[in-house]
Design an enzyme around this catalytic site. Structure first.
Site, PDB file in Angstrom:
ATOM      1  N   LEU A  69       0.919  -1.135  -0.100  1.00  0.00           N
ATOM      2  CA  LEU A  69      -0.018   0.130  -0.074  1.00  0.00           C
ATOM      3  C   LEU A  69       0.778   1.216   0.008  1.00  0.00           C
ATOM      4  O   LEU A  69       1.655   1.411   0.970  1.00  0.00           O
ATOM      5  CB  LEU A  69      -0.902  -0.058   1.441  1.00  0.00           C
ATOM      6  CG  LEU A  69      -1.951   1.014   1.169  1.00  0.00           C
ATOM      7  CD1 LEU A  69      -3.022   0.876  -0.025  1.00  0.00           C
ATOM      8  CD2 LEU A  69      -2.856   1.000   2.488  1.00  0.00           C
ATOM      9  N   ASP A  70       1.020   1.897  -1.078  1.00  0.00           N
ATOM     10  CA  ASP A  70       1.941   2.963  -1.197  1.00  0.00           C
ATOM     11  C   ASP A  70       2.127   3.827  -0.071  1.00  0.00           C
ATOM     12  O   ASP A  70       1.150   4.051   0.340  1.00  0.00           O
ATOM     13  CB  ASP A  70       1.618   3.755  -2.642  1.00  0.00           C
ATOM     14  CG  ASP A  70       1.663   2.995  -3.774  1.00  0.00           C
ATOM     15  OD1 ASP A  70       2.876   1.734  -3.735  1.00  0.00           O
ATOM     16  OD2 ASP A  70       1.409   2.945  -4.801  1.00  0.00           O
ATOM     17  N   ARG A  71       3.187   4.557   0.043  1.00  0.00           N
ATOM     18  CA  ARG A  71       3.342   5.588   1.129  1.00  0.00           C
ATOM     19  C   ARG A  71       2.234   6.674   0.955  1.00  0.00           C
ATOM     20  O   ARG A  71       1.912   7.363   1.991  1.00  0.00           O
ATOM     21  CB  ARG A  71       4.692   6.192   0.839  1.00  0.00           C
ATOM     22  CG  ARG A  71       5.028   7.067   2.007  1.00  0.00           C
ATOM     23  CD  ARG A  71       6.545   7.618   1.896  1.00  0.00           C
ATOM     24  NE  ARG A  71       6.741   8.386   0.678  1.00  0.00           N
ATOM     25  CZ  ARG A  71       7.722   9.302   0.684  1.00  0.00           C
ATOM     26  NH1 ARG A  71       8.611   9.519   1.567  1.00  0.00           N
ATOM     27  NH2 ARG A  71       7.749  10.028  -0.559  1.00  0.00           N
ATOM     28  N   SER A 119      -0.838   6.174  -0.043  1.00  0.00           N
ATOM     29  CA  SER A 119      -2.052   5.614   0.284  1.00  0.00           C
ATOM     30  C   SER A 119      -2.229   5.376   1.626  1.00  0.00           C
ATOM     31  O   SER A 119      -1.289   5.260   2.446  1.00  0.00           O
ATOM     32  CB  SER A 119      -2.245   4.621  -0.840  1.00  0.00           C
ATOM     33  OG  SER A 119      -1.985   4.868  -2.184  1.00  0.00           O
ATOM     34  N   ARG A 177       0.257   0.938  -8.514  1.00  0.00           N
ATOM     35  CA  ARG A 177      -0.398   2.093  -8.519  1.00  0.00           C
ATOM     36  C   ARG A 177      -1.609   2.173  -9.430  1.00  0.00           C
ATOM     37  O   ARG A 177      -2.129   3.121 -10.157  1.00  0.00           O
ATOM     38  CB  ARG A 177       0.495   3.587  -8.885  1.00  0.00           C
ATOM     39  CG  ARG A 177       1.526   3.492  -7.824  1.00  0.00           C
ATOM     40  CD  ARG A 177       2.426   4.654  -8.148  1.00  0.00           C
ATOM     41  NE  ARG A 177       1.904   6.004  -7.898  1.00  0.00           N
ATOM     42  CZ  ARG A 177       1.616   6.682  -6.746  1.00  0.00           C
ATOM     43  NH1 ARG A 177       2.217   5.975  -5.576  1.00  0.00           N
ATOM     44  NH2 ARG A 177       1.164   7.843  -6.725  1.00  0.00           N
TER      45      ARG A 177
END
Length: 186
Positions: free
Chosen positions: A41-43, A45, A141
């Site tokens: 879970l991207d930074r 997000s 993404r």
């Protein structure tokens, strides 16, 4: 016994336990050795991140071939049109190929939603809208690329659920351990 931790990952936190650049990591939120994130879970997000000490369970949660549904609450720039939602439902073509069809619907801003720090940019002349989007694949993404492809760039991205597990009752940075039955089911 298998451990499964459900964390509400705050915005700005890397989905890993160490970082050689000193950025915030999971270590500040989950003081439990031996667990690893099931997927990313991207930074930039926020929301539900599953962690476990069981490699097979991590694979069942994260592997695209298992098509475990993941639902995201997405704040987008503009108010999504019916045509844009229909395109998302059918699947859109990205630079790395077509996506699988998705489930998507308009929604109101979630009640009781915590503020984001820093806040999402605000433009008086451009409204924002919210959608709930459920994927069964997980490309880098992907949600952001999909909403941009239909003309509604993502401003805020919150993963609400993974399979039957949800963020319900978890504030940013909070976690809970859940019981996992055989083969990774609750």
């Amino acid at each position: 016994m298998t451990r499964l931790i459900l964390l509400n990952k705050p915005y700005g936190v890397l989905p890993q336990f160490t970082d050689d650049q000193g950025r915030p990591t999971l270590a500040a939120h989950v003081p439990m050795p031996g667990v690893y994130a099931a997927g990313r879970l991207d930074r930039d997000s926020e929301g539900l991140l599953a962690l476990s000490d069981d490699g097979a369970l991590i694979a069942r949660i994260a592997a695209p071939k298992n098509k475990m549904p993941k639902t995201y609450w997405v704040q987008v720039e503009g108010v999504p049109t019916d045509a844009a939602l229909a395109s998302l439902r059918a699947g859109v073509t990205l630079k790395d190929g077509p996506t699988l069809p998705t489930e998507v619907r308009r929604m109101e801003e979630p009640a009781g939603l915590w503020p984001r720090d820093p806040p999402v940019r605000f433009r008086a002349a451009i409204p924002t809208g919210w959608i709930a989007l459920t994927l069964r694949e997980g490309r880098n993404r992907q949600v952001r690329r999909m909403t941009a492809a239909v003309g509604f760039p993502t401003l805020r991205l919150i993963r609400w659920s993974i399979g039957d597990w949800t963020l319900d009752g978890l504030a940013p940075g909070q976690w809970r351990e859940v019981v996992v039955a055989a083969k990774g089911r609750r």
